[in-house]
Design a protein around this motif. Sequence first.
Motif, PDB file in Angstrom:
ATOM      1  N   LEU A   1     -10.971 -24.035  25.485  1.00 19.89           N
ATOM      2  CA  LEU A   1     -11.602 -23.105  26.423  1.00 19.89           C
ATOM      3  C   LEU A   1     -12.327 -23.875  27.525  1.00 19.89           C
ATOM      4  CD1 LEU A   1     -12.494 -20.233  27.231  1.00 19.89           C
ATOM      5  CD2 LEU A   1     -14.397 -20.472  25.616  1.00 19.89           C
ATOM      6  N   ALA A   2     -13.045 -24.922  27.127  1.00 19.05           N
ATOM      7  CA  ALA A   2     -13.782 -25.718  28.113  1.00 19.05           C
ATOM      8  C   ALA A   2     -12.812 -26.379  29.095  1.00 19.05           C
ATOM      9  CB  ALA A   2     -14.625 -26.772  27.394  1.00 19.05           C
ATOM     10  N   GLU A   3     -11.695 -26.876  28.549  1.00 23.30           N
ATOM     11  CA  GLU A   3     -10.716 -27.541  29.407  1.00 23.30           C
ATOM     12  C   GLU A   3     -10.061 -26.537  30.362  1.00 23.30           C
ATOM     13  OE1 GLU A   3      -7.695 -29.628  27.256  1.00 23.30           O
ATOM     14  OE2 GLU A   3      -6.559 -30.062  29.076  1.00 23.30           O
ATOM     15  N   ALA A   4      -9.685 -25.373  29.802  1.00 25.09           N
ATOM     16  CA  ALA A   4      -9.045 -24.352  30.635  1.00 25.09           C
ATOM     17  C   ALA A   4     -10.001 -23.878  31.722  1.00 25.09           C
ATOM     18  CB  ALA A   4      -8.599 -23.182  29.763  1.00 25.09           C
ATOM     19  N   SER A   5     -11.278 -23.769  31.355  1.00 22.99           N
ATOM     20  CA  SER A   5     -12.268 -23.311  32.319  1.00 22.99           C
ATOM     21  C   SER A   5     -12.441 -24.326  33.442  1.00 22.99           C
ATOM     22  CB  SER A   5     -13.605 -23.083  31.602  1.00 22.99           C
ATOM     23  OG  SER A   5     -14.577 -22.653  32.500  1.00 22.99           O
ATOM     24  N   SER A   6     -12.463 -25.617  33.063  1.00 24.25           N
ATOM     25  CA  SER A   6     -12.646 -26.657  34.082  1.00 24.25           C
ATOM     26  C   SER A   6     -11.471 -26.703  35.051  1.00 24.25           C
ATOM     27  CB  SER A   6     -12.844 -28.025  33.417  1.00 24.25           C
ATOM     28  OG  SER A   6     -11.620 -28.464  32.860  1.00 24.25           O
ATOM     29  N   LYS A   7     -10.313 -26.225  34.576  1.00 29.56           N
ATOM     30  CA  LYS A   7      -9.117 -26.235  35.440  1.00 29.56           C
ATOM     31  C   LYS A   7      -8.859 -24.873  36.078  1.00 29.56           C
ATOM     32  CE  LYS A   7      -6.771 -29.864  32.832  1.00 29.56           C
ATOM     33  NZ  LYS A   7      -5.737 -30.153  31.829  1.00 29.56           N
ATOM     34  N   ASN A   8      -9.790 -23.960  35.862  1.00 25.02           N
ATOM     35  CA  ASN A   8      -9.616 -22.591  36.380  1.00 25.02           C
ATOM     36  C   ASN A   8      -8.300 -21.975  35.923  1.00 25.02           C
ATOM     37  OD1 ASN A   8     -11.996 -22.021  37.696  1.00 25.02           O
ATOM     38  ND2 ASN A   8     -11.359 -23.145  39.525  1.00 25.02           N
ATOM     39  N   ASN A   9      -7.904 -22.273  34.676  1.00 25.61           N
ATOM     40  CA  ASN A   9      -6.635 -21.748  34.143  1.00 25.61           C
ATOM     41  C   ASN A   9      -6.905 -20.402  33.468  1.00 25.61           C
ATOM     42  OD1 ASN A   9      -4.289 -21.192  32.779  1.00 25.61           O
ATOM     43  ND2 ASN A   9      -3.944 -23.318  32.134  1.00 25.61           N
ATOM     44  N   THR A  10      -6.894 -19.349  34.256  1.00 18.29           N
ATOM     45  CA  THR A  10      -7.255 -18.019  33.761  1.00 18.29           C
ATOM     46  C   THR A  10      -6.327 -17.544  32.649  1.00 18.29           C
ATOM     47  OG1 THR A  10      -8.082 -17.502  35.952  1.00 18.29           O
ATOM     48  CG2 THR A  10      -7.704 -15.646  34.489  1.00 18.29           C
ATOM     49  N   SER A  11      -5.051 -17.801  32.796  1.00 19.10           N
ATOM     50  CA  SER A  11      -4.085 -17.359  31.786  1.00 19.10           C
ATOM     51  C   SER A  11      -4.399 -17.981  30.428  1.00 19.10           C
ATOM     52  CB  SER A  11      -2.678 -17.745  32.248  1.00 19.10           C
ATOM     53  OG  SER A  11      -1.751 -17.397  31.255  1.00 19.10           O
ATOM     54  N   LYS A  12      -4.678 -19.274  30.425  1.00 22.79           N
ATOM     55  CA  LYS A  12      -4.989 -19.980  29.174  1.00 22.79           C
ATOM     56  C   LYS A  12      -6.305 -19.463  28.577  1.00 22.79           C
ATOM     57  CE  LYS A  12      -4.665 -23.161  25.973  1.00 22.79           C
ATOM     58  NZ  LYS A  12      -3.657 -23.018  24.906  1.00 22.79           N
ATOM     59  N   ILE A  13      -7.261 -19.211  29.435  1.00 19.51           N
ATOM     60  CA  ILE A  13      -8.563 -18.696  28.973  1.00 19.51           C
ATOM     61  C   ILE A  13      -8.366 -17.379  28.223  1.00 19.51           C
ATOM     62  CG2 ILE A  13     -10.751 -17.696  29.750  1.00 19.51           C
ATOM     63  CD1 ILE A  13     -10.745 -19.811  32.009  1.00 19.51           C
ATOM     64  N   ILE A  14      -7.564 -16.491  28.795  1.00 18.99           N
ATOM     65  CA  ILE A  14      -7.312 -15.195  28.159  1.00 18.99           C
ATOM     66  C   ILE A  14      -6.570 -15.375  26.834  1.00 18.99           C
ATOM     67  CG2 ILE A  14      -6.063 -12.997  28.397  1.00 18.99           C
ATOM     68  CD1 ILE A  14      -8.487 -13.174  30.203  1.00 18.99           C
ATOM     69  N   GLN A  15      -5.629 -16.302  26.809  1.00 13.94           N
ATOM     70  CA  GLN A  15      -4.834 -16.534  25.588  1.00 13.94           C
ATOM     71  C   GLN A  15      -5.704 -16.991  24.414  1.00 13.94           C
ATOM     72  OE1 GLN A  15      -1.690 -19.357  26.418  1.00 13.94           O
ATOM     73  NE2 GLN A  15      -0.903 -18.096  28.084  1.00 13.94           N
ATOM     74  N   LEU A  16      -6.841 -17.604  24.716  1.00 16.69           N
ATOM     75  CA  LEU A  16      -7.686 -18.158  23.647  1.00 16.69           C
ATOM     76  C   LEU A  16      -8.565 -17.104  22.966  1.00 16.69           C
ATOM     77  CD1 LEU A  16      -8.725 -21.457  25.424  1.00 16.69           C
ATOM     78  CD2 LEU A  16      -7.454 -21.293  23.266  1.00 16.69           C
ATOM     79  N   ALA A  17      -8.674 -15.920  23.545  1.00 17.79           N
ATOM     80  CA  ALA A  17      -9.589 -14.901  23.004  1.00 17.79           C
ATOM     81  C   ALA A  17      -9.338 -14.576  21.520  1.00 17.79           C
ATOM     82  CB  ALA A  17      -9.544 -13.635  23.861  1.00 17.79           C
TER      83      ALA A  17
END
Length: 244
Positions: free
Chosen positions: A89-105
């Motif tokens: 989540l931290a990595e996806a957030s740092s890269k502004n990867n919204t799709s990955k962030i949602i997938q982690l929920a």
Amino acid sequence: MSSAIDIDFINSLIDIDPREIKQATVMFTARKLSQAARSISVRGKHSLPKLAYDYDALEPIICREIMELHHQKHHQTYVNNLNAAEEQLAEASSKNNTSKIIQLAPALRFNGGGHINHSIFWQNLSPKKSTPSDDLKKAIESQWKSFDEFKKELSALTVAVQGSGWGWLGYNKKSGKLQLAALPNQDPLEASTGLVPLFGIDVWEHAYYLQYKNVRPSYVEAIWDIANWDDISCRFQEAKKLTT
Ligand SMILES: [Fe+2]
């Protein structure tokens, strides 16, 4: 690095049902997860809490083998997977990867819930006999006809959980009353219902099958003998302060 469980923090991560995510809420959800991710590096990783008693201390109600597996393997796995999901989540957030962030929920909800639920569960149990505080006893008896009626209702609700899940005694901050709930999987009580958790009964098969086989009612009936009413009463006192 802190090993304390930050309930509000985990709830902020898992108070999102991926099944309900619609286009209009995707950006809000991503923002919420992203905000949570920023505090991960500050708070540090989660760790397995130590038990306040030996693995064989709850015998004959729960045998050593179940306790060792339940704590060292199952709970540890929730902790490991929660930490892994938070790193992603931290990595996806740092890269502004919204799709990955949602997938982690879903992973955050399941493993965060598993960590919260089990951390409460270990404290809810004790080899030492105890009784509810006068205050809690009075609250129980004013809502149910008697303690036995309350026990019967929570037991029936818990036994009836379909598949894996938990039965709970919770505190409703709005009504100022006690409330029972049953939830599937590792859904955490507060994030799912708003109730403050007081006493949780784990009815995943890993909690009883080695000893009770498929007879879940016998396990639920027996667990009342090792309920830690000092802990449950203390949680009730703290929860009442949150009444809105
Ligand atoms: Fe469990």
